[in-house]
Scaffold this motif. Structure first.
Motif, PDB file in Angstrom:
ATOM      1  N   ALA A 134      69.985  48.783  14.341  1.00 57.66           N
ATOM      2  CA  ALA A 134      71.562  49.381  14.087  1.00 57.66           C
ATOM      3  C   ALA A 134      72.194  49.662  15.489  1.00 57.66           C
ATOM      4  O   ALA A 134      73.029  50.387  15.512  1.00 57.66           O
ATOM      5  CB  ALA A 134      71.189  50.609  13.314  1.00 57.66           C
ATOM      6  N   GLY A 135      71.809  48.956  16.381  1.00 61.80           N
ATOM      7  CA  GLY A 135      72.305  49.464  17.780  1.00 61.80           C
ATOM      8  C   GLY A 135      71.468  49.948  18.849  1.00 61.80           C
ATOM      9  O   GLY A 135      70.411  50.348  18.483  1.00 61.80           O
ATOM     10  N   TRP A 136      71.769  49.859  19.907  1.00 61.78           N
ATOM     11  CA  TRP A 136      71.030  49.975  21.063  1.00 61.78           C
ATOM     12  C   TRP A 136      70.869  51.706  21.334  1.00 61.78           C
ATOM     13  O   TRP A 136      72.092  52.391  21.265  1.00 61.78           O
ATOM     14  CB  TRP A 136      71.400  49.451  22.455  1.00 61.78           C
ATOM     15  N   ILE A 137      69.750  52.338  21.581  1.00 64.35           N
ATOM     16  CA  ILE A 137      69.347  53.635  21.755  1.00 64.35           C
ATOM     17  C   ILE A 137      68.748  53.848  23.086  1.00 64.35           C
ATOM     18  O   ILE A 137      67.612  53.219  23.155  1.00 64.35           O
ATOM     19  CB  ILE A 137      68.572  54.158  20.647  1.00 64.35           C
ATOM     20  N   PRO A 138      69.306  54.872  24.031  1.00 66.22           N
ATOM     21  CA  PRO A 138      68.833  54.758  25.210  1.00 66.22           C
ATOM     22  C   PRO A 138      67.569  55.550  25.142  1.00 66.22           C
ATOM     23  O   PRO A 138      67.389  56.441  24.459  1.00 66.22           O
ATOM     24  CB  PRO A 138      69.827  55.381  26.049  1.00 66.22           C
ATOM     25  N   ILE A 139      66.703  54.999  25.975  1.00 59.97           N
ATOM     26  CA  ILE A 139      65.350  56.004  26.455  1.00 59.97           C
ATOM     27  C   ILE A 139      65.586  56.695  27.306  1.00 59.97           C
ATOM     28  O   ILE A 139      65.752  56.253  28.708  1.00 59.97           O
ATOM     29  CB  ILE A 139      63.960  55.029  26.229  1.00 59.97           C
ATOM     30  N   ASN A 140      65.110  58.125  27.463  1.00 62.56           N
ATOM     31  CA  ASN A 140      65.018  58.796  28.564  1.00 62.56           C
ATOM     32  C   ASN A 140      64.097  58.324  29.677  1.00 62.56           C
ATOM     33  O   ASN A 140      62.844  58.182  29.153  1.00 62.56           O
ATOM     34  CB  ASN A 140      64.988  60.438  28.298  1.00 62.56           C
ATOM     35  N   GLY A 141      64.300  58.407  30.818  1.00 63.41           N
ATOM     36  CA  GLY A 141      63.360  58.077  31.864  1.00 63.41           C
ATOM     37  C   GLY A 141      63.518  56.673  32.218  1.00 63.41           C
ATOM     38  O   GLY A 141      64.409  55.836  31.745  1.00 63.41           O
ATOM     39  N   THR A 142      62.625  56.245  33.277  1.00 60.61           N
ATOM     40  CA  THR A 142      62.732  54.763  33.770  1.00 60.61           C
ATOM     41  C   THR A 142      61.061  54.410  33.980  1.00 60.61           C
ATOM     42  O   THR A 142      60.293  55.088  33.807  1.00 60.61           O
ATOM     43  CB  THR A 142      63.347  54.852  35.163  1.00 60.61           C
ATOM     44  N   LEU A 143      61.133  53.100  34.084  1.00 54.98           N
ATOM     45  CA  LEU A 143      59.917  52.065  34.331  1.00 54.98           C
ATOM     46  C   LEU A 143      59.817  51.539  35.715  1.00 54.98           C
ATOM     47  O   LEU A 143      61.131  50.984  35.815  1.00 54.98           O
ATOM     48  CB  LEU A 143      59.651  51.307  33.053  1.00 54.98           C
ATOM     49  N   ILE A 144      58.985  51.657  36.207  1.00 53.56           N
ATOM     50  CA  ILE A 144      58.942  50.898  37.539  1.00 53.56           C
ATOM     51  C   ILE A 144      58.142  49.401  37.434  1.00 53.56           C
ATOM     52  O   ILE A 144      57.171  49.460  36.924  1.00 53.56           O
ATOM     53  CB  ILE A 144      58.055  51.642  38.727  1.00 53.56           C
ATOM     54  N   GLY A 145      58.594  48.380  37.680  1.00 54.18           N
ATOM     55  CA  GLY A 145      58.296  47.073  37.350  1.00 54.18           C
ATOM     56  C   GLY A 145      57.391  46.860  38.488  1.00 54.18           C
ATOM     57  O   GLY A 145      57.165  47.274  39.467  1.00 54.18           O
ATOM     58  N   PRO A 146      56.701  45.550  38.361  1.00 48.61           N
ATOM     59  CA  PRO A 146      55.754  45.128  39.063  1.00 48.61           C
ATOM     60  C   PRO A 146      56.405  44.609  40.535  1.00 48.61           C
ATOM     61  O   PRO A 146      57.397  44.093  40.447  1.00 48.61           O
ATOM     62  CB  PRO A 146      54.942  43.691  38.612  1.00 48.61           C
ATOM     63  N   ALA A 147      55.886  44.743  41.525  1.00 49.01           N
ATOM     64  CA  ALA A 147      56.500  44.519  42.819  1.00 49.01           C
ATOM     65  C   ALA A 147      56.500  42.818  42.913  1.00 49.01           C
ATOM     66  O   ALA A 147      55.550  42.425  42.575  1.00 49.01           O
ATOM     67  CB  ALA A 147      55.637  45.015  43.965  1.00 49.01           C
ATOM     68  N   ALA A 148      57.283  42.542  43.536  1.00 47.77           N
ATOM     69  CA  ALA A 148      57.557  40.855  43.916  1.00 47.77           C
ATOM     70  C   ALA A 148      57.415  41.089  45.935  1.00 47.77           C
ATOM     71  O   ALA A 148      58.120  41.753  46.154  1.00 47.77           O
ATOM     72  CB  ALA A 148      58.761  40.588  43.370  1.00 47.77           C
ATOM     73  N   SER A 149      56.974  40.104  46.152  1.00 49.64           N
ATOM     74  CA  SER A 149      57.203  40.047  47.673  1.00 49.64           C
ATOM     75  C   SER A 149      57.301  38.533  48.047  1.00 49.64           C
ATOM     76  O   SER A 149      57.096  37.553  47.319  1.00 49.64           O
ATOM     77  CB  SER A 149      55.468  40.224  48.341  1.00 49.64           C
ATOM     78  N   GLN A 150      57.655  38.581  49.276  1.00 52.78           N
ATOM     79  CA  GLN A 150      57.680  37.212  50.190  1.00 52.78           C
ATOM     80  C   GLN A 150      57.490  37.229  51.660  1.00 52.78           C
ATOM     81  O   GLN A 150      57.914  38.168  52.241  1.00 52.78           O
ATOM     82  CB  GLN A 150      59.445  36.758  49.744  1.00 52.78           C
ATOM     83  N   GLN A 151      56.963  36.180  52.011  1.00 54.04           N
ATOM     84  CA  GLN A 151      56.695  36.295  53.321  1.00 54.04           C
ATOM     85  C   GLN A 151      57.999  35.793  54.289  1.00 54.04           C
ATOM     86  O   GLN A 151      58.651  34.896  53.884  1.00 54.04           O
ATOM     87  CB  GLN A 151      55.451  35.401  53.929  1.00 54.04           C
ATOM     88  N   VAL A 152      58.406  36.439  55.688  1.00 58.62           N
ATOM     89  CA  VAL A 152      59.515  36.210  56.010  1.00 58.62           C
ATOM     90  C   VAL A 152      58.990  35.989  57.355  1.00 58.62           C
ATOM     91  O   VAL A 152      58.371  36.996  58.175  1.00 58.62           O
ATOM     92  CB  VAL A 152      60.780  37.311  56.104  1.00 58.62           C
ATOM     93  N   ARG A 153      59.429  35.074  58.184  1.00 61.88           N
ATOM     94  CA  ARG A 153      59.139  34.486  59.631  1.00 61.88           C
ATOM     95  C   ARG A 153      60.405  34.989  60.515  1.00 61.88           C
ATOM     96  O   ARG A 153      61.472  34.576  60.094  1.00 61.88           O
ATOM     97  CB  ARG A 153      58.957  33.015  59.796  1.00 61.88           C
ATOM     98  N   VAL A 154      59.927  35.832  61.379  1.00 64.65           N
ATOM     99  CA  VAL A 154      61.067  36.204  62.302  1.00 64.65           C
ATOM    100  C   VAL A 154      60.941  35.640  63.833  1.00 64.65           C
ATOM    101  O   VAL A 154      59.737  35.760  64.269  1.00 64.65           O
ATOM    102  CB  VAL A 154      61.082  37.871  62.412  1.00 64.65           C
ATOM    103  N   VAL A 155      61.976  35.270  64.158  1.00 70.82           N
ATOM    104  CA  VAL A 155      61.947  34.469  65.304  1.00 70.82           C
ATOM    105  C   VAL A 155      63.028  35.039  66.512  1.00 70.82           C
ATOM    106  O   VAL A 155      63.873  35.765  66.018  1.00 70.82           O
ATOM    107  CB  VAL A 155      62.146  33.069  65.260  1.00 70.82           C
TER     108      VAL A 155
END
Length: 175
Positions: A134-155
């Motif tokens: 019957a439509g979107w109902i907001p849920i109080n609070g937040t969820l933290i998703g799984p972390a994503a990572s990437q290697q970065v080369r600094v020169v």
């Protein structure tokens, strides 16, 4: 997925309540993080970082009832791997997509001071909503998703101009 905060919502007509904790088993796709340009950064110049997190709808069942859950990113915590951290309400965007030249600072960019290889991580915080039909109902609070990572080369990068500065001769090599 972690729960950052949450209070129950209780649709009186439905006779049941759901908390953000009840939705924690439904996980949005793991976001990615990429650095511009090409996961390579130059000491002393801004490197731009972009998360791929986006709004996602997942069907499921909670407390025996079928529903759709919509997760919307509301916060991004960037850890640049060298001690630098930044939170943002935006996932970032590629320089070209926002009309900026490379090495221009952005809301999600970072300047490294030392060469090396660093692991950049982004953790996305999501708001949740449910649709019981019957439509979107907001849920109080937040969820933290799984972390994503990437290697970065600094020169380190070195340039040499033979005929003046870039301000004096903007068409010169390296400008």
């Amino acid at each position: 997925m972690g729960v950052a905060s949450g209070q129950p919502f209780a649709p009186a007509a439905q006779g049941w309540s759901v908390t953000v904790s009840d939705l924690a088993r439904f996980v949005p796709s793991t976001a990615t993080v990429v650095g511009e340009p090409d996961n390579i950064a130059v000491v002393g110049l801004p490197a731009n970082f972009v998360s791929s997190a986006m709004t996602e709808t997942i069907p499921g069942t909670v407390l025996g009832r079928g529903l759709n859950i919509r997760f919307t990113p509301v916060g991004y915590a960037f850890d640049y791997g060298d001690g630098g951290k930044r939170t943002s309400s935006t996932a970032g965007a590629p320089w070209g997509a926002i009309g900026l030249a490379q090495f221009t600072p952005t809301d999600t960019s970072h300047v490294y001071t030392q060469p090396g290889t660093y692991t950049v991580t982004v953790t996305v915080t999501y708001a949740a909503e449910v649709d019981l039909g019957a439509g979107w109902i907001p849920i109080n609070g937040t969820l933290i998703g799984p972390a994503a990572s990437q290697q970065v080369r600094v020169v380190r990068a070195h340039t040499a101009l033979v005929q003046g500065t870039c301000s004096e001769r903007p068409g010169s090599p390296g400008c």
